[in-house]
Write an enzyme that holds these catalytic residues in place. Structure first.
Site, PDB file in Angstrom:
ATOM      1  N   CYS A 115       0.914  -1.197   0.028  1.00  0.00           N
ATOM      2  CA  CYS A 115       0.055   0.085   0.045  1.00  0.00           C
ATOM      3  C   CYS A 115       0.911   1.120  -0.145  1.00  0.00           C
ATOM      4  O   CYS A 115       1.955   1.353   0.868  1.00  0.00           O
ATOM      5  CB  CYS A 115      -0.941  -0.041   1.242  1.00  0.00           C
ATOM      6  SG  CYS A 115      -1.931   1.609   1.219  1.00  0.00           S
ATOM      7  N   ASN A 220      -9.390   2.911   3.148  1.00  0.00           N
ATOM      8  CA  ASN A 220      -9.086   4.274   3.210  1.00  0.00           C
ATOM      9  C   ASN A 220      -8.147   4.562   1.835  1.00  0.00           C
ATOM     10  O   ASN A 220      -7.418   5.748   1.615  1.00  0.00           O
ATOM     11  CB  ASN A 220      -7.795   4.498   4.388  1.00  0.00           C
ATOM     12  CG  ASN A 220      -6.601   3.437   4.057  1.00  0.00           C
ATOM     13  OD1 ASN A 220      -6.674   2.697   3.523  1.00  0.00           O
ATOM     14  ND2 ASN A 220      -5.867   3.814   4.798  1.00  0.00           N
ATOM     15  N   LEU A 223      -8.269   8.624  -4.495  1.00  0.00           N
ATOM     16  CA  LEU A 223      -7.601   9.550  -5.402  1.00  0.00           C
ATOM     17  C   LEU A 223      -8.032  10.726  -5.258  1.00  0.00           C
ATOM     18  O   LEU A 223      -9.150  11.128  -5.029  1.00  0.00           O
ATOM     19  CB  LEU A 223      -8.015   8.986  -6.578  1.00  0.00           C
ATOM     20  CG  LEU A 223      -7.862   9.791  -8.062  1.00  0.00           C
ATOM     21  CD1 LEU A 223      -6.278   9.831  -8.239  1.00  0.00           C
ATOM     22  CD2 LEU A 223      -8.354   9.065  -9.274  1.00  0.00           C
ATOM     23  N   HIS A 252      -3.482   6.666  -3.771  1.00  0.00           N
ATOM     24  CA  HIS A 252      -3.132   5.824  -2.396  1.00  0.00           C
ATOM     25  C   HIS A 252      -4.082   4.447  -2.783  1.00  0.00           C
ATOM     26  O   HIS A 252      -5.083   4.357  -2.601  1.00  0.00           O
ATOM     27  CB  HIS A 252      -3.847   6.577  -1.318  1.00  0.00           C
ATOM     28  CG  HIS A 252      -3.533   5.755  -0.063  1.00  0.00           C
ATOM     29  ND1 HIS A 252      -4.447   5.719   1.080  1.00  0.00           N
ATOM     30  CD2 HIS A 252      -2.590   4.988   0.201  1.00  0.00           C
ATOM     31  CE1 HIS A 252      -4.136   4.793   2.078  1.00  0.00           C
ATOM     32  NE2 HIS A 252      -2.876   4.275   1.658  1.00  0.00           N
ATOM     33  N   HIS A 344       4.302   1.879   1.696  1.00  0.00           N
ATOM     34  CA  HIS A 344       4.260   1.932   3.066  1.00  0.00           C
ATOM     35  C   HIS A 344       4.379   0.494   3.629  1.00  0.00           C
ATOM     36  O   HIS A 344       4.808   0.506   4.945  1.00  0.00           O
ATOM     37  CB  HIS A 344       2.990   2.443   3.460  1.00  0.00           C
ATOM     38  CG  HIS A 344       2.393   3.770   3.071  1.00  0.00           C
ATOM     39  ND1 HIS A 344       1.196   4.021   2.751  1.00  0.00           N
ATOM     40  CD2 HIS A 344       3.224   4.906   2.680  1.00  0.00           C
ATOM     41  CE1 HIS A 344       1.155   5.448   2.230  1.00  0.00           C
ATOM     42  NE2 HIS A 344       2.443   5.868   2.655  1.00  0.00           N
ATOM     43  N   SER A 396      -2.771  17.105   3.202  1.00  0.00           N
ATOM     44  CA  SER A 396      -1.551  16.162   3.067  1.00  0.00           C
ATOM     45  C   SER A 396      -0.401  16.942   2.887  1.00  0.00           C
ATOM     46  O   SER A 396      -0.369  18.085   2.633  1.00  0.00           O
ATOM     47  CB  SER A 396      -1.644  15.375   1.863  1.00  0.00           C
ATOM     48  OG  SER A 396      -2.991  14.594   1.785  1.00  0.00           O
ATOM     49  N   HIS A 415       3.364   7.408   7.971  1.00  0.00           N
ATOM     50  CA  HIS A 415       2.751   7.313   6.700  1.00  0.00           C
ATOM     51  C   HIS A 415       1.292   7.834   6.250  1.00  0.00           C
ATOM     52  O   HIS A 415       0.758   8.007   5.474  1.00  0.00           O
ATOM     53  CB  HIS A 415       2.454   5.871   6.188  1.00  0.00           C
ATOM     54  CG  HIS A 415       1.204   5.038   6.644  1.00  0.00           C
ATOM     55  ND1 HIS A 415       0.977   5.238   7.992  1.00  0.00           N
ATOM     56  CD2 HIS A 415       0.426   4.758   6.022  1.00  0.00           C
ATOM     57  CE1 HIS A 415      -0.173   4.510   8.265  1.00  0.00           C
ATOM     58  NE2 HIS A 415      -0.813   4.095   6.996  1.00  0.00           N
ATOM     59  N   GLY A 416       1.000   8.591   7.650  1.00  0.00           N
ATOM     60  CA  GLY A 416      -0.328   9.322   7.236  1.00  0.00           C
ATOM     61  C   GLY A 416      -0.583   9.997   8.847  1.00  0.00           C
ATOM     62  O   GLY A 416       0.115  10.045   9.517  1.00  0.00           O
ATOM     63  N   LYS A 491     -13.300   8.210  -3.402  1.00  0.00           N
ATOM     64  CA  LYS A 491     -12.773   7.341  -2.556  1.00  0.00           C
ATOM     65  C   LYS A 491     -13.033   5.845  -2.717  1.00  0.00           C
ATOM     66  O   LYS A 491     -13.854   5.384  -3.606  1.00  0.00           O
ATOM     67  CB  LYS A 491     -13.782   7.619  -1.062  1.00  0.00           C
ATOM     68  CG  LYS A 491     -13.605   8.899  -0.372  1.00  0.00           C
ATOM     69  CD  LYS A 491     -12.300   8.819   0.468  1.00  0.00           C
ATOM     70  CE  LYS A 491     -12.138   7.651   1.367  1.00  0.00           C
ATOM     71  NZ  LYS A 491     -10.623   7.789   2.108  1.00  0.00           N
TER      72      LYS A 491
END
Length: 492
Positions: A115, A220, A223, A252, A344, A396, A415-416, A491
Site C-alpha cells: 500500500c 482508506n 485518489l 493511494h 508503506h 496532506s 505514513h499518514g 474514495k
C-alpha cells in the site's frame, strides 16, 4: 499517568499499568528493556506529550513492546506518531532484524502489501480548473474503478502476470508502453523489488489479482485532486515543482486482493513452523521464521512479488489519470509529471552501520536523507520525497527524508494521520450523507459509491495530521516542504 479503573460488574480484566515512557530526545520516548524480561531491545515511540494518552488507549504500545521480543531484532522497535492497533505489529511500526538468521514476520508488513502513495504535479494552477473541478472528479471516478473486489479494464494472467510480479512498474513500461523510463527513475526501488519470484505466489492470490491492476480498492484508498496550500521550504518545493496554487494528484492504493492473499497464505505457514525453529512469541499474530529459512525465503519472494504488483497498480492508475487530464486540458496543460512513488507496507534488505538487516515497515514510509544511493539521482543531493496524507477533509504533506532518520528510525517516518477511531465507531458517530454535504460545503467535490464507506473514512476518525507531521519534524526524521489541500476526492 493513572490507570483506568474497572468495576466488579465488568467482564473485562483490568488493564495493566502503562509502561514507563522515558523522553530521550525531543518528541522521542523509549520503553526500556527493563520493563519486560522478554524484551530484546527498547520500544521507541515518536510522539508529542499530548499524543501519549491516545497511543496508550488502544493496544498499539503493547503490540510495539511485543515486537521487541522477535529473534534477531536490533536497535529498537519504532512506533510512529500515527501508530494504532494492527495485526500483530501496530500500524505505524518499524523493526529491523539482523541477517542471516533474524526473522521475517508477515504481520510486520501487513495484508495490504505495498500500500503506498504516488504524487503527480500538473501544469495547471487552481484558477485554471476552478470551474471544472466537478467534471474532472466525475471523469476520474468513472475511469478509475473503486470498491471492494472491483476489477479494471486490464486483466493479466499467466506469463504476463509473471512479468509484472517480477518486474513491477517496469514491466508495464517495457512490455505495454504504459508510462516512461523517467517515471521509473522516480519510483522507490525503480518500481520493482529485487528478490521477487512469481512462482512463490499462490494460484488463489493470482486469481484474486488478475483483473485488479489499475483499481483503487476500498477502505482508506483514494485518489485526490489537490492544490498546494502552503510552502514551508521554497528551495525544496521548487526542486519538486511545487508552488502555492499548483494542482497535484495523490494516488493511494496497494496490491489489492493479491497482496492480501499472500499475507494470509504465509501467516498460516509461519504459525505452523515456529516451533520447529524454537521461536516463541507473545502473540501468535507475530508468526515468523528466520529469513534464511525456506519458509522465510518463500515469503520474502512472494512479498516482493506482491509489492511489485502494488507498484504496477499505482502506475496504471496514474496512466488513467493522465488520460483524463489530457482529454480535459490538452497535451500541454494536461501533462502530469511524477514527483515520486513510495510504499508503506514492505520488508526490505538494507544496510545500517555496515550490517545487513531486514527492515519491516508497516504503515511507515521510507525516508532516506541526502546522499543515499537509494534516492533517485534527481533528488540525491536533497533527500527522498515523503508524502503524508491526512484525511479527505484535511490536508496532506510533502516532506523530505533526513540523514538523522537513518540513526533514529531506520530511515523511516510516518505514513499518514493514523486512525483514532475504528471504522465501526466512525459509522456510529458520522452519517455519510451529512459528511458528504459538509465536505461539499467546504469546496471539496466527493465521489464515493457508498455513504457507509464514506462515513468509515470521516476526518473525525483520524488524528490531526498537522500535529503528526510536527512530531516527525521535531524529531528530525522528516522535513516539512509543502502542504496540499484537497479539492476533489474519489474514495475507494
Amino acid at each position: 499517568m493513572a490507570t483506568r479503573s474497572t468495576s466488579s460488574s465488568t467482564s473485562e480484566p483490568p488493564r495493566a499499568p502503562p509502561p514507563p515512557l522515558v523522553e530521550v530526545a525531543p518528541s522521542v520516548y523509549e520503553i526500556p528493556t527493563s520493563y519486560r524480561s522478554d524484551m530484546r531491545v527498547p520500544a521507541r515511540i515518536f510522539a508529542s506529550p499530548e499524543m501519549l494518552p491516545g497511543l496508550l488507549a488502544d493496544h498499539s504500545v503493547e503490540q510495539l513492546v511485543n515486537v521487541t521480543t522477535l529473534p534477531g531484532i536490533v536497535g529498537a522497535a519504532c512506533g510512529m506518531p500515527d501508530m494504532h492497533e494492527g495485526y500483530g505489529f501496530p500500524v505505524g511500526g518499524v523493526a529491523a532484524t539482523a541477517l542471516p538468521d533474524g526473522v521475517i514476520s508477515p504481520g510486520g508488513i501487513g495484508f495490504d502489501i505495498n500500500c503506498g502513495v504516488r504524487l503527480l504535479v500538473a501544469n495547471l494552477e487552481r484558477k485554471d480548473i476552478a470551474d471544472r473541478v466537478d467534471s474532472l472528479v466525475h471523469e476520474l471516478s468513472r475511469s478509475v474503478p473503486s470498491g471492494a473486489g472491483r476489477g479494471g479494464r486490464w486483466s493479466f494472467s499467466g506469463k504476463k502476470l509473471d512479468k509484472i510480479l517480477e518486474g513491477g512498474a517496469g514491466a508495464l513500461v517495457r512490455d505495454h508502453e504504459v508510462g516512461t523510463e523517467t517515471d521509473l527513475e522516480h519510483i522507490e526501488s525503480g518500481g520493482a523489488l529485487e528478490g521477487a519470484d512469481a512462482s512463490a505466489v499462490s494460484e488463489r492470490a493470482r486469481q484474486r489479482g488478475a483483473d485488479q491492476l489499475g483499481t483503487l480498492g476500498s477502505g482508506n484508498h483514494f485518489l485526490e485532486v489537490q492544490v498546494v496550500d502552503e510552502v514551508f521550504d521554497e528551495g525544496l518545493a521548487g526542486r519538486l515543482g511545487l508552488s502555492v496554487g499548483r494542482v497535484t494528484v495523490l494516488v493511494h492504493s496497494g496490491s489489492r486482493g493479491l497482496g492480501h492473499q499472500v499475507c494470509t497464505d504465509h501467516v498460516r505457514l509461519m504459525d505452523a513452523v515456529m516451533q520447529r525453529y524454537g521461536i516463541q512469541v507473545p502473540d501468535r499474530q507475530l508468526a515468523c521464521a528466520p529469513l534464511s529459512s525456506p519458509e522465510g525465503q518463500e515469503y520474502f519472494a512472494a512479498m516482493c512479488a506482491a509489492a511489485n504488483f502494488g507498484f504496477a497498480n499505482r502506475h496504471l492508475i496514474a496512466h488513467i489519470v493522465r488520460e483524463v487530464f489530457r482529454r480535459m486540458f490538452g497535451e500541454r496543460d494536461g501533462f502530469l509529471r511524477l514527483i515520486y512513488d513510495v510504499g508503506h507496507n514492505t520488508a526490505k534488505i538494507e544496510k545500517y552501520e555496515g550490517k545487513k538487516v531486514c527492515v519491516h515497515r508497516k504503515g511507515a514510509t521510507r525516508a532516506f536523507g541526502p546522499g543515499s544511493r537509494d534516492v533517485p539521482a534527481a533528488y540525491r543531493d536533497i533527500g527522498q520525497p515523503v508524502f503524508i496524507p491526512g484525511s479527505m477533509g484535511t490536508s496532506s504533506f510533502v516532506c523530505m527524508g533526513t540523514e538523522h532518520g537513518s540513526e533514529a528510525s531506520f530511515g523511516s517516518t510516518c505514513h499518514g494521520a493514523g486512525r483514532q477511531m475504528s471504522r465501526a465507531a466512525a459509522k456510529k458517530k458520522v452519517t455519510g450523507h451529512a459528511l458528504r454535504k459538509e465536505l461539499e460545503a467546504r469546496g471539496i467535490v466527493i465521489r464515493c459509491a457508498s455513504n457507509a464507506e464514506l462515513a468509515e473514512e470521516a476526518p473525525a476518525a483520524y488524528k490531526d495530521v498537522d500535529r503528526v507531521v510536527d512530531v516527525v519534524a521535531s524529531a528530525g526524521i522528516a522535513k516539512k516542504v509543502a502542504r496540499l489541500r484537497p479539492i476533489g476526492v474519489v474514495k475507494g
